[in-house]
Design a protein around this motif. Structure first.
Motif, PDB file in Angstrom:
ATOM      1  N   LEU A 222       0.989  -1.048   0.042  1.00 24.35           N
ATOM      2  CA  LEU A 222       0.008  -0.196  -0.435  1.00 24.35           C
ATOM      3  C   LEU A 222       1.047   0.848   0.066  1.00 24.35           C
ATOM      4  CD1 LEU A 222      -2.899   1.467   0.107  1.00 24.35           C
ATOM      5  CD2 LEU A 222      -2.215   0.957   2.764  1.00 24.35           C
ATOM      6  N   ALA A 223       0.520   1.777  -0.904  1.00 25.11           N
ATOM      7  CA  ALA A 223       1.532   3.514  -1.140  1.00 25.11           C
ATOM      8  C   ALA A 223       1.079   4.592  -0.437  1.00 25.11           C
ATOM      9  CB  ALA A 223       2.578   3.381  -2.428  1.00 25.11           C
ATOM     10  N   ILE A 224       1.584   5.033   0.333  1.00 19.60           N
ATOM     11  CA  ILE A 224       0.237   6.187   0.551  1.00 19.60           C
ATOM     12  C   ILE A 224       1.753   7.427   0.531  1.00 19.60           C
ATOM     13  CG2 ILE A 224      -1.035   7.806   1.550  1.00 19.60           C
ATOM     14  CD1 ILE A 224      -1.576   5.310   1.571  1.00 19.60           C
ATOM     15  N   GLY A 225       1.187   8.452  -0.880  1.00 13.81           N
ATOM     16  CA  GLY A 225       1.298   9.738  -1.545  1.00 13.81           C
ATOM     17  C   GLY A 225       1.705  10.775  -0.461  1.00 13.81           C
ATOM     18  N   ALA A 226       2.778  10.922   0.262  1.00 15.44           N
ATOM     19  CA  ALA A 226       2.850  12.577   1.020  1.00 15.44           C
ATOM     20  C   ALA A 226       2.717  13.862   0.485  1.00 15.44           C
ATOM     21  CB  ALA A 226       3.434  11.980   2.119  1.00 15.44           C
ATOM     22  N   ALA A 227       2.192  15.117   0.448  1.00 19.93           N
ATOM     23  CA  ALA A 227       1.788  15.720  -0.640  1.00 19.93           C
ATOM     24  C   ALA A 227       2.154  16.704  -0.188  1.00 19.93           C
ATOM     25  CB  ALA A 227       0.610  15.289  -2.001  1.00 19.93           C
ATOM     26  N   THR A 228       3.149  16.828   0.937  1.00 21.84           N
ATOM     27  CA  THR A 228       2.673  18.246   2.648  1.00 21.84           C
ATOM     28  C   THR A 228       3.340  19.527   1.269  1.00 21.84           C
ATOM     29  OG1 THR A 228       3.168  16.283   3.279  1.00 21.84           O
ATOM     30  CG2 THR A 228       3.951  18.348   4.143  1.00 21.84           C
ATOM     31  N   ASP A 229       2.444  20.207   0.898  1.00 24.80           N
ATOM     32  CA  ASP A 229       2.733  21.678   0.987  1.00 24.80           C
ATOM     33  C   ASP A 229       3.830  22.278   2.205  1.00 24.80           C
ATOM     34  OD1 ASP A 229       3.482  24.453   0.143  1.00 24.80           O
ATOM     35  OD2 ASP A 229       2.187  24.877  -0.584  1.00 24.80           O
ATOM     36  N   GLU A 230       5.363  21.526   2.223  1.00 22.15           N
ATOM     37  CA  GLU A 230       6.254  22.120   2.821  1.00 22.15           C
ATOM     38  C   GLU A 230       6.418  23.405   3.996  1.00 22.15           C
ATOM     39  OE1 GLU A 230      10.749  19.727   2.258  1.00 22.15           O
ATOM     40  OE2 GLU A 230       9.337  18.342   0.740  1.00 22.15           O
ATOM     41  N   GLN A 231       6.578  24.322   2.391  1.00 21.45           N
ATOM     42  CA  GLN A 231       6.805  25.320   3.252  1.00 21.45           C
ATOM     43  C   GLN A 231       5.155  26.226   3.654  1.00 21.45           C
ATOM     44  OE1 GLN A 231       7.221  28.659  -0.744  1.00 21.45           O
ATOM     45  NE2 GLN A 231       8.706  29.521   0.918  1.00 21.45           N
ATOM     46  N   ALA A 232       4.150  26.144   3.488  1.00 19.50           N
ATOM     47  CA  ALA A 232       2.952  26.785   4.183  1.00 19.50           C
ATOM     48  C   ALA A 232       2.432  25.531   5.021  1.00 19.50           C
ATOM     49  CB  ALA A 232       1.534  26.518   3.468  1.00 19.50           C
ATOM     50  N   ARG A 233       3.240  24.401   5.207  1.00 25.97           N
ATOM     51  CA  ARG A 233       2.614  23.562   6.495  1.00 25.97           C
ATOM     52  C   ARG A 233       1.552  23.400   6.296  1.00 25.97           C
ATOM     53  NH1 ARG A 233       3.991  24.163  11.273  1.00 25.97           N
ATOM     54  NH2 ARG A 233       5.416  21.596  11.284  1.00 25.97           N
ATOM     55  N   THR A 234       1.092  23.693   5.504  1.00 31.02           N
ATOM     56  CA  THR A 234      -0.662  23.239   5.469  1.00 31.02           C
ATOM     57  C   THR A 234      -0.844  22.743   3.957  1.00 31.02           C
ATOM     58  OG1 THR A 234      -2.763  23.549   6.764  1.00 31.02           O
ATOM     59  CG2 THR A 234      -1.745  25.217   5.207  1.00 31.02           C
ATOM     60  N   GLY A 235      -2.064  22.095   3.667  1.00 33.29           N
ATOM     61  CA  GLY A 235      -2.753  22.182   2.201  1.00 33.29           C
ATOM     62  C   GLY A 235      -1.538  21.040   1.225  1.00 33.29           C
ATOM     63  N   ILE A 236      -2.129  21.092   0.325  1.00 30.25           N
ATOM     64  CA  ILE A 236      -1.697  19.699  -0.640  1.00 30.25           C
ATOM     65  C   ILE A 236      -0.610  20.635  -1.670  1.00 30.25           C
ATOM     66  CG2 ILE A 236      -2.277  18.595  -3.300  1.00 30.25           C
ATOM     67  CD1 ILE A 236      -2.697  16.878  -0.196  1.00 30.25           C
ATOM     68  N   ASN A 237      -0.163  20.100  -1.938  1.00 33.40           N
ATOM     69  CA  ASN A 237       1.241  20.379  -3.301  1.00 33.40           C
ATOM     70  C   ASN A 237       0.797  19.826  -4.003  1.00 33.40           C
ATOM     71  OD1 ASN A 237       3.435  20.210  -5.037  1.00 33.40           O
ATOM     72  ND2 ASN A 237       5.139  21.368  -3.542  1.00 33.40           N
ATOM     73  N   GLN A 238      -0.007  20.374  -5.488  1.00 27.60           N
ATOM     74  CA  GLN A 238      -0.371  20.248  -6.826  1.00 27.60           C
ATOM     75  C   GLN A 238       0.875  19.049  -7.391  1.00 27.60           C
ATOM     76  OE1 GLN A 238      -3.321  18.906  -6.746  1.00 27.60           O
ATOM     77  NE2 GLN A 238      -4.283  20.886  -5.032  1.00 27.60           N
ATOM     78  N   TRP A 239       2.036  19.462  -7.704  1.00 25.55           N
ATOM     79  CA  TRP A 239       2.716  19.199  -8.111  1.00 25.55           C
ATOM     80  C   TRP A 239       3.162  17.693  -7.597  1.00 25.55           C
ATOM     81  CZ3 TRP A 239       7.783  17.273  -6.860  1.00 25.55           C
ATOM     82  CH2 TRP A 239       8.569  16.913  -7.688  1.00 25.55           C
ATOM     83  N   LYS A 240       3.678  17.979  -6.090  1.00 22.06           N
ATOM     84  CA  LYS A 240       3.898  16.986  -5.337  1.00 22.06           C
ATOM     85  C   LYS A 240       2.855  15.276  -5.854  1.00 22.06           C
ATOM     86  CE  LYS A 240       6.677  17.732  -1.902  1.00 22.06           C
ATOM     87  NZ  LYS A 240       6.666  17.249  -0.506  1.00 22.06           N
ATOM     88  N   ARG A 241       1.486  16.233  -6.132  1.00 20.39           N
ATOM     89  CA  ARG A 241       0.054  15.469  -5.915  1.00 20.39           C
ATOM     90  C   ARG A 241       0.255  14.367  -7.523  1.00 20.39           C
ATOM     91  NH1 ARG A 241      -4.315  15.672  -8.449  1.00 20.39           N
ATOM     92  NH2 ARG A 241      -5.688  14.719  -7.739  1.00 20.39           N
ATOM     93  N   ARG A 242       0.268  15.238  -8.561  1.00 25.41           N
ATOM     94  CA  ARG A 242       0.259  14.900  -9.772  1.00 25.41           C
ATOM     95  C   ARG A 242       1.534  13.666  -9.931  1.00 25.41           C
ATOM     96  NH1 ARG A 242      -0.478  20.040 -11.060  1.00 25.41           N
ATOM     97  NH2 ARG A 242       1.855  20.477 -11.573  1.00 25.41           N
ATOM     98  N   ARG A 243       2.566  13.811  -9.656  1.00 26.84           N
ATOM     99  CA  ARG A 243       4.245  12.893  -9.311  1.00 26.84           C
ATOM    100  C   ARG A 243       4.029  11.720  -8.292  1.00 26.84           C
ATOM    101  NH1 ARG A 243       7.609  12.942 -13.429  1.00 26.84           N
ATOM    102  NH2 ARG A 243       9.173  12.659 -11.849  1.00 26.84           N
ATOM    103  N   LEU A 244       3.163  11.781  -7.269  1.00 22.40           N
ATOM    104  CA  LEU A 244       2.398  10.839  -6.768  1.00 22.40           C
ATOM    105  C   LEU A 244       1.498  10.188  -7.466  1.00 22.40           C
ATOM    106  CD1 LEU A 244       2.960  12.338  -3.740  1.00 22.40           C
ATOM    107  CD2 LEU A 244       4.985  10.873  -4.187  1.00 22.40           C
ATOM    108  N   ILE A 245       0.585  10.384  -7.434  1.00 20.47           N
ATOM    109  CA  ILE A 245      -0.256   9.780  -8.704  1.00 20.47           C
ATOM    110  C   ILE A 245       0.278   9.090  -9.605  1.00 20.47           C
ATOM    111  CG2 ILE A 245      -2.013   9.980 -10.035  1.00 20.47           C
ATOM    112  CD1 ILE A 245      -3.462  12.039  -8.381  1.00 20.47           C
ATOM    113  N   ASP A 246       0.958   9.395 -10.956  1.00 22.54           N
ATOM    114  CA  ASP A 246       1.945   8.931 -11.832  1.00 22.54           C
ATOM    115  C   ASP A 246       3.031   7.470 -11.299  1.00 22.54           C
ATOM    116  OD1 ASP A 246       0.076  10.953 -13.744  1.00 22.54           O
ATOM    117  OD2 ASP A 246       2.388  12.060 -13.415  1.00 22.54           O
ATOM    118  N   ALA A 247       3.264   7.758 -10.110  1.00 26.78           N
ATOM    119  CA  ALA A 247       4.473   6.897  -9.677  1.00 26.78           C
ATOM    120  C   ALA A 247       3.508   5.879  -8.945  1.00 26.78           C
ATOM    121  CB  ALA A 247       5.364   7.630  -8.356  1.00 26.78           C
ATOM    122  N   GLY A 248       2.097   5.866  -8.157  1.00 30.46           N
ATOM    123  CA  GLY A 248       0.958   4.938  -8.385  1.00 30.46           C
ATOM    124  C   GLY A 248       0.575   4.977  -7.093  1.00 30.46           C
TER     125      GLY A 248
END
Length: 269
Positions: A222-248
């Protein structure tokens, strides 16, 4: 957005082991490391004078840095050397690139570590929100937790100490070594599966790198992608989200604040 976004549903899992990435998944000490690596690598490629524009070379660098995130830093440096040679530049020991990158990165993050060392800032200021509580509760539920990072092991151990994570991971903390040319996360996962007799469906991973998500997903875990917005410390980083979805990735989380919700989803039978 909900705390856990299901991308690829799962069933018939019996999670007993968890693998965590460090930078960007647990620790924010190195937040912004790409802002050091990508310009530096682009600078190196520009110095070859291949005739390509700086923007084109930056896109080349960004692509391979992103794809190799999760492996040891040396792999990105090996790829840089290959790109230099491909353009007619001189071969260099990739360790030279690695050491220069780490020197530049240290200038960026030294103040963060000094603040933690002196007690001017608290570990919570540099942890992904909710992650410490989540790990503690996960292990209380009988899930054995491991930490594996592409960052040098000595640095991971030191930074984990600054964040109050000494002794937290029952499965230990594993980092990179200069002489290792196999992904440290893969070594940890293979060891978990083979030496301890673990079935892939007993494993969950949490990470923000393409490599670990793709590896665990392909193994059948089970692969859980952590798409944390590291700078804001809240919410989703959309670039990370897309890359992690592409990774499976099976699911995406912004952080670990919703301990109960994530636990319920991960430990559901």
């Amino acid at each position: 957005m909900a705390s856990l976004e299901v991308i690829r549903p799962w069933k018939n899992l019996d999670i007993r082991y968890a693998l965590f990435d460090f930078d960007g998944t647990i620790s924010l000490i190195r937040e912004g490391w790409q802002d050091i690596m990508i310009p530096y690598f682009t600078e190196v490629l520009c110095s070859v004078r291949s005739g390509e524009s700086e923007q084109t070379l930056k896109e080349v660098v960004t692509d391979f840095v992103d794809t190799l995130t999760g492996k040891q830093t040396i792999f990105q440096c090996i790829r840089l050397d290959e790109e230099v040679v491909r353009r007619g530049g001189p071969h260099r020991d990739p360790l030279e690139y690695k050491h220069e990158y780490l020197r530049r990165l240290e200038k960026r993050i030294r103040s963060r570590k000094e603040a933690l060392e002196a007690g001017r800032e608290k570990p919570e200021d540099h942890l992904v929100p909710g992650v410490r509580s989540f790990i503690d509760v996960l292990q209380e539920k009988g899930v054995r937790c491991y930490l594996a990072s592409g960052t040098d092991e000595k640095d991971v151990l030191y930074e984990a100490h600054l964040l109050g994570l000494d002794g937290v991971f029952a499965g230990g903390i594993h980092g990179a070594h200069d002489h290792m040319l196999t992904c440290s996360k893969e070594l940890v996962i293979r060891d978990m599966l083979e030496r301890e007799g673990i079935l892939p469906q007993q494993l969950v991973s949490f990470g923000d790198g393409y490599v670990e998500v793709e590896l665990v997903a392909n193994l059948g875990g089970l692969a859980i992608g952590a798409a944390t917005d590291e700078q804001a410390r809240t919410g989703i980083n959309q670039w990370k989200r897309r890359r992690l979805i592409d990774a499976g990735a099976n699911a995406i989380i912004p952080d670990f604040r919703d301990v109960d919700g994530i636990l319920s989803a991960v430990l559901s039978r």
